[in-house]
Design an enzyme around this catalytic site. Structure first.
Site, PDB file in Angstrom:
ATOM      1  N   HIS A 245      39.741  39.236  28.603  1.00  0.00           N
ATOM      2  CA  HIS A 245      38.657  39.646  29.484  1.00  0.00           C
ATOM      3  C   HIS A 245      37.940  40.775  28.756  1.00  0.00           C
ATOM      4  CE1 HIS A 245      41.308  37.835  32.681  1.00  0.00           C
ATOM      5  NE2 HIS A 245      40.164  37.231  32.855  1.00  0.00           N
TER       6      HIS A 245
ATOM      7  N   ASP B 236      39.959  43.772  28.946  1.00  0.00           N
ATOM      8  CA  ASP B 236      41.230  43.761  28.193  1.00  0.00           C
ATOM      9  C   ASP B 236      40.934  44.301  26.797  1.00  0.00           C
ATOM     10  OD1 ASP B 236      42.797  42.349  30.156  1.00  0.00           O
ATOM     11  OD2 ASP B 236      41.944  40.446  29.463  1.00  0.00           O
TER      12      ASP B 236
ATOM     13  N   GLU C 226      34.693  27.823  33.829  1.00  0.00           N
ATOM     14  CA  GLU C 226      36.051  27.465  34.275  1.00  0.00           C
ATOM     15  C   GLU C 226      36.026  27.284  35.795  1.00  0.00           C
ATOM     16  OE1 GLU C 226      39.074  30.400  33.333  1.00  0.00           O
ATOM     17  OE2 GLU C 226      40.611  29.318  34.439  1.00  0.00           O
TER      18      GLU C 226
ATOM     19  N   GLU D 291      41.331  24.267  33.729  1.00  0.00           N
ATOM     20  CA  GLU D 291      42.658  24.810  34.019  1.00  0.00           C
ATOM     21  C   GLU D 291      43.377  23.794  34.905  1.00  0.00           C
ATOM     22  OE1 GLU D 291      43.426  28.925  34.688  1.00  0.00           O
ATOM     23  OE2 GLU D 291      44.909  28.487  36.240  1.00  0.00           O
TER      24      GLU D 291
ATOM     25  N   HIS E 227      43.761  24.594  38.603  1.00  0.00           N
ATOM     26  CA  HIS E 227      42.501  24.587  39.346  1.00  0.00           C
ATOM     27  C   HIS E 227      42.105  23.155  39.695  1.00  0.00           C
ATOM     28  CE1 HIS E 227      41.243  28.755  37.479  1.00  0.00           C
ATOM     29  NE2 HIS E 227      42.403  28.781  38.114  1.00  0.00           N
TER      30      HIS E 227
ATOM     31  N   ASP F  84      47.266  29.917  43.977  1.00  0.00           N
ATOM     32  CA  ASP F  84      47.234  29.591  42.548  1.00  0.00           C
ATOM     33  C   ASP F  84      48.543  30.077  41.914  1.00  0.00           C
ATOM     34  OD1 ASP F  84      46.449  29.012  39.993  1.00  0.00           O
ATOM     35  OD2 ASP F  84      44.768  30.407  39.949  1.00  0.00           O
TER      36      ASP F  84
ATOM     37  N   ASP G  65      49.996  29.233  38.699  1.00  0.00           N
ATOM     38  CA  ASP G  65      50.088  29.463  37.244  1.00  0.00           C
ATOM     39  C   ASP G  65      51.521  29.277  36.733  1.00  0.00           C
ATOM     40  OD1 ASP G  65      47.354  29.996  37.159  1.00  0.00           O
ATOM     41  OD2 ASP G  65      47.619  32.156  37.352  1.00  0.00           O
TER      42      ASP G  65
ATOM     43  N   ASP H 103      47.605  29.461  30.585  1.00  0.00           N
ATOM     44  CA  ASP H 103      47.285  30.491  31.592  1.00  0.00           C
ATOM     45  C   ASP H 103      48.431  30.481  32.614  1.00  0.00           C
ATOM     46  OD1 ASP H 103      46.021  32.506  32.888  1.00  0.00           O
ATOM     47  OD2 ASP H 103      44.168  31.424  33.336  1.00  0.00           O
TER      48      ASP H 103
HETATM   49  C1  XLS Z   1      42.236  32.887  37.170  1.00  0.00           C
HETATM   50  C2  XLS Z   1      41.620  32.478  35.933  1.00  0.00           C
HETATM   51  C3  XLS Z   1      41.552  33.538  34.869  1.00  0.00           C
HETATM   52  C4  XLS Z   1      40.589  33.035  33.822  1.00  0.00           C
HETATM   53  C5  XLS Z   1      39.947  34.023  32.948  1.00  0.00           C
HETATM   54  O1  XLS Z   1      42.671  32.055  37.960  1.00  0.00           O
HETATM   55  O2  XLS Z   1      42.283  31.359  35.462  1.00  0.00           O
HETATM   56  O3  XLS Z   1      42.816  33.743  34.364  1.00  0.00           O
HETATM   57  O4  XLS Z   1      41.233  32.069  33.084  1.00  0.00           O
HETATM   58  O5  XLS Z   1      39.050  34.796  33.622  1.00  0.00           O
HETATM   59 MG    MG Z   2      42.416  30.303  33.731  1.00  0.00          MG
END
Ligand code: XLS
Ligand code: MG
Length: 346
Positions: free
Chosen positions: A51, A54, A176, A212, A215, A250, A252, A285
Site C-alpha cells: 500500500h 506501507d 480489484e 482475489e 472476493h 472476508d 483470507d 493475500d
Molecule cells: C482487502 C484487499 C487488500 C488489497 C490491497 O480485502 O484484498 O488486501 O488486496 O489493497
Molecule cells: Mg486482495
C-alpha cells in the site's frame, strides 16, 4: 501442458498480521517492516506488494519531496535484497475523509482528497520502479441505497481513473473487485464490472484487473471462471490467491484451505492462460489464523505456495485426453470422479 513455466511469488506486509479482529485485540506483537522484508527474502519470495503507506508510513502528513525521498530509500533497501515491488495500492479506506467513500464520496472535498492521494501513490510507485497500481475500491458503494446516485458514481470512478492515467503515461491500473465488506453493496463487485469500467477510461489499454479468490467467492462466482474471463481480454495483471469458506466475512484463508477443487481449477485456468509468462506475479493475500503462534507466523504463506505448486503438478499431470473423451461422451459423472481421484492422489 506444453510449457513448464516457473511462477514468481509475492505477498504484502499486511499478510504478516497480528491477529486482531473486530472482537478482540492482536494476538501477536507488531513487527517492523524490515523484519517482514527479511522474512520475505528468507522464504524465497520474489516481490513485495505495497500500500502507499506501507512504503511511506503516514504519507498524508509528509511533503511531496519527503514522500519521494523515503520511497527512494525503500527502493534502495529492496534493491539490496534483490526484491522488486509488484504493485502499489492507495489505502483509501482509513482516513476520516473516506468515511462515506473515496472517489464516490458525496462530498467534493473528500473526492478531491482521494484523487490527490492516488496521484501521490503513483509517485511512490514510480520511485519504486513499479508501473502497476492496484485499486481495491473498498468504500466505493453504499450502506444505504438512497444515499448515493450510482449513475453519478460511475462518472466519479472514471474521473479518478483518468486523473491517474494522465498523471503518469506509463502506469497501469488493476482494479480489484469485491462485492461487499466494508460496504453493504459495492459498485465494482466482479471482474465483469471492472472490465466494463475500463472501457470508459481515457486509455482503456492501461486499465485491467486483479482477481482475489475470496472476493470472487463472496460474489457467488467461481474464481477459475473469473480468471478465464479476465484472460480472454488480456486483462489479468495480478492475482490474490486465498480461500473463503462460503458467504461470510472476508477470511483470507490459505490457498486451497477451504476447497481444494476450487483451488485446483484456478491453477488449471492459470496454466491454460499461461499466467505469469508476461511477468505477472502470483500473490497470496492470506492472513495467519488468530490462533497462530509467533513461531508459526509465516506458515500460511509457505503453505499457500506449497499448495499452489502441488496443484501446478496436479494440473500438469491431469489426464487431459481421458477427460476430453469423457466430455465427448457427456459422461460427467466419470469426469467428476476422475478429478476427485486425481486430487486424492491416484
Ligand atoms: C482487502 C484487499 C487488500 C488489497 C490491497 O480485502 O484484498 O488486501 O488486496 O489493497
Ligand atoms: Mg486482495
Amino acid at each position: 501442458m506444453a510449457t513448464k513455466r516457473a511462477y514468481k511469488f509475492c505477498f504484502g506486509p499486511w499478510n504478516i498480521s497480528e491477529g486482531a479482529d473486530p472482537y478482540g485485540p492482536p494476538t501477536r506483537p507488531a513487527q517492523t517492516f524490515d523484519w517482514k522484508l527479511a522474512k520475505l527474502k528468507d522464504l524465497g519470495f520474489d516481490a513485495m506488494m505495497f500500500h502507499d503507506d506501507d512504503a511511506v508510513p503516514d504519507l498524508d502528513a509528509k511533503s511531496d519531496q519527503q514522500v519521494r525521498r523515503e520511497a527512494k530509500e525503500l527502493k534502495k533497501k529492496l534493491d539490496d535484497g534483490g526484491i522488486v515491488a509488484e504493485i502499489v495500492a492507495p489505502r483509501l479506506w482509513f482516513d476520516p475523509r473516506t468515511i462515506d467513500g473515496a472517489y464516490t464520496s458525496n462530498d467534493p472535498k473528500c473526492r478531491k482528497y482521494a484523487i490527490e492521494r492516488s496521484l501521490r501513490c503513483i509517485d511512490v510507485a514510480k520511485a519504486l520502479d513499479c508501473d502497476l497500481i492496484v485499486l481495491w475500491l473498498a468504500r466505493e458503494g453504499s450502506y444505504i441505497r438512497e444515499s448515493k446516485n450510482a449513475r453519478q458514481c460511475v462518472d466519479y470512478l472514471v474521473e479518478a481513473i483518468d486523473a491517474m492515467l494522465a498523471h503518469d503515461r506509463k502506469i497501469r491500473i488493476a482494479i480489484e473487485p469485491k462485492p461487499n465488506e466494508p460496504m453493504d453493496v459495492a459498485y465494482v463487485p466482479t471482474i465483469g464490472h471492472a472490465l466494463a469500467l475500463s472501457t470508459l477510461a481515457a486509455d482503456p489499454k492501461r486499465v485491467g484487473c486483479l482477481i482475489e479468490s475470496a472476493h470472487a467467492i463472496l460474489a457467488g462466482l467461481d474464481p477459475a471462471d473469473e480468471i478465464d474471463f479476465a484472460c480472454s481480454f488480456g486483462k489479468l495483471w495480478s492475482l490474490h490467491l486465498n480461500d473463503q469458506n462460503g458467504l461470510k466475512f472476508d477470511q483470507d484463508k490459505p490457498f486451497g484451505s477451504a476447497n481444494l477443487r476450487v483451488a485446483f481449477n484456478q491453477v488449471r485456468a492459470l496454466e491454460r492462460n499461461q499466467y505469469g509468462s508476461r511477468g505477472e506475479f502470483v500473490a497470496f493475500d492470506v492472513h495467519p489464523f488468530r490462533t497462530t503462534k509467533v513461531e508459526h507466523w509465516a506458515d500460511h504463506l509457505v503453505n499457500s505456495r506449497r499448495t499452489f505448486l502441488r496443484l501446478v503438478e496436479k494440473a500438469r499431470t491431469f489426464n487431459e485426453s481421458a477427460a476430453r473423451k469423457l466430455v465427448a461422451d457427456r459422461n460427467y459423472a466419470a469426469l467428476d470422479q476422475m478429478v476427485l481421484e486425481h486430487l486424492m492422489g491416484k
